[in-house]
Design an enzyme around this catalytic site. Structure first.
Site, PDB file in Angstrom:
ATOM      1  N   LYS A  98       0.843  -1.127  -0.074  1.00  0.00           N
ATOM      2  CA  LYS A  98       0.033  -0.051  -0.077  1.00  0.00           C
ATOM      3  C   LYS A  98       1.063   1.222   0.026  1.00  0.00           C
ATOM      4  CE  LYS A  98      -3.726   2.286   2.496  1.00  0.00           C
ATOM      5  NZ  LYS A  98      -4.622   2.288   3.591  1.00  0.00           N
TER       6      LYS A  98
ATOM      7  N   LYS B 156      -2.144  -1.598  -3.710  1.00  0.00           N
ATOM      8  CA  LYS B 156      -3.066  -0.310  -3.857  1.00  0.00           C
ATOM      9  C   LYS B 156      -2.156   0.739  -3.814  1.00  0.00           C
ATOM     10  CE  LYS B 156      -6.150   1.773  -0.544  1.00  0.00           C
ATOM     11  NZ  LYS B 156      -6.609   1.913   0.726  1.00  0.00           N
TER      12      LYS B 156
END
Ligand code: PBG
Length: 322
Positions: free
Chosen positions: A194, A247
């Protein structure tokens, strides 16, 4: 010319025959925003077409989505400032509206796959994903809070927990606690790679969860790096994650590919809020064809190696493919 690649593009049927990647609703998870109260459906200003629902209306929305073929949902709660504190204690209060809603959703629709979010930021008066002390984000102390939150969500009946905070060791810590407490069936989709991204802006509007000071760069990854993604993936794999997530998605297709080529676990990609809003904003001005831009983005995410796509476009995709 012996080789004429255009022969394989000469008609739609031939093009269909050689098409390598196809999108399916079976691969998609629809992220949704929940608010307290009843009869609430409030559009997120920076995400046209996406709403914050109270539980009653969310149940109806889920039913509509199921009729369209969407079977997996990820619910994020938007908490009022008055319920936030420095230790995110509301996150594991069994009477809190988020846990009650998860329980009710699962009771009404046992056949869906329900995913939840495990992180402090929606409940934190500091707006960070970890416990803050003297301006620092503490790691190991945060794990205890994530652990309580995870058990509470597992008890509410969620199918997949989504630890989204990027603290070290959280997957192993949560897995251990789940197993000790009889939740060995509860899955973990780890937010593995992330990145500290500008593309989360509209999501933070939706939840009012922007950090009150500083940024998230001491826990979320540097967009300049890819090797770190391999370290994170190694750890998540060892610690018992069931899915590895990348992400955002579109600016990180190389990372999706890297993980999909190096790990046997299913790779998920989060097509985040900013990626949705960019297309919506341009389409609303007539600057590009929103439907085509949506299909092309989703296709590129799948082609790069993602098996699962979390996307705010899920409902629109479902309506257009009916
Ligand atoms: C935070 C969290 C974020 C998103 C999901 N969980 C944002 C952040 O790190 O600030 C972003 C999702 C999106 O932008 O769609 N735990």
């Amino acid at each position: 010319m012996l080789r004429r690649p255009r022969r394989n593009r000469k008609s739609e049927t031939v093009r269909n025959l050689i098409e390598e990647t196809s999108l399916s609703l079976k691969d998609m998870i629809f992220p949704m925003f929940l608010v307290d109260g009843s009869n609430q459906k409030i559009e997120v200003a920076s995400m046209p077409g996406i709403y914050r629902f109270s539980t009653d209306l969310m149940l109806r929305e889920i039913e509509t989505c199921m009729k369209l073929g969407i079977m997996a949902f990820d619910v994020f709660p938007a908490y009022p400032e008055t319920l936030k504190d420095s230790i995110a204690s509301e996150s594991y209060n069994p009477e809190t509206f988020y846990l009650k809603a998860l329980r009710e959703i699962k009771k009404n629709f046992p056949e869906i796959c329900l995913m939840s979010d495990v992180a402090m930021d929606p409940y934190s008066s500091d707006g960070h994903d970890g416990l803050v002390k003297n301006g620092k984000i503490l790691n190991d102390e945060t794990l205890e809070i994530l652990g309580r939150m995870s058990l509470a969500q597992a008890d509410a009946g969620v199918d997949i927990l989504g630890p989204s905070d990027m603290m070290d060791g959280r997957v192993g810590y949560i897995r251990g606690l789940l197993d000790e407490n009889g939740y060995s069936e509860t899955s973990i989709m780890s937010y593995t790679a992330k990145y500290a991204s500008a593309f989360y802006g509209p999501f933070r509007d939706a939840l009012d969860s922007a950090p009150k000071f500083g940024d998230k760069k001491t826990y979320q990854m540097n967009p300049a790096n890819s090797k770190e993604a391999l370290i994170e993936a190694d750890l998540d794999m060892e610690e018992g994650a069931d899915f590895l997530m990348v992400k955002p998605a579109l600016a990180y297709l190389d990372i999706i590919k890297l993980l999909s080529e190096n790990y046997p676990l299913p790779i998920a990609a989060y097509n985040v809020s900013g990626e949705y809003s960019m297309i919506k904003a341009a389409a609303n001005r007539g600057w590009l064809d929103g439907d085509r831009a949506m299909f092309e983005s989703l296709l590129s995410i799948k082609r790069s190696g993602a098996k699962v796509i979390l996307t705010y476009f899920a409902k629109e995709f479902a309506m257009l493919s009916k």
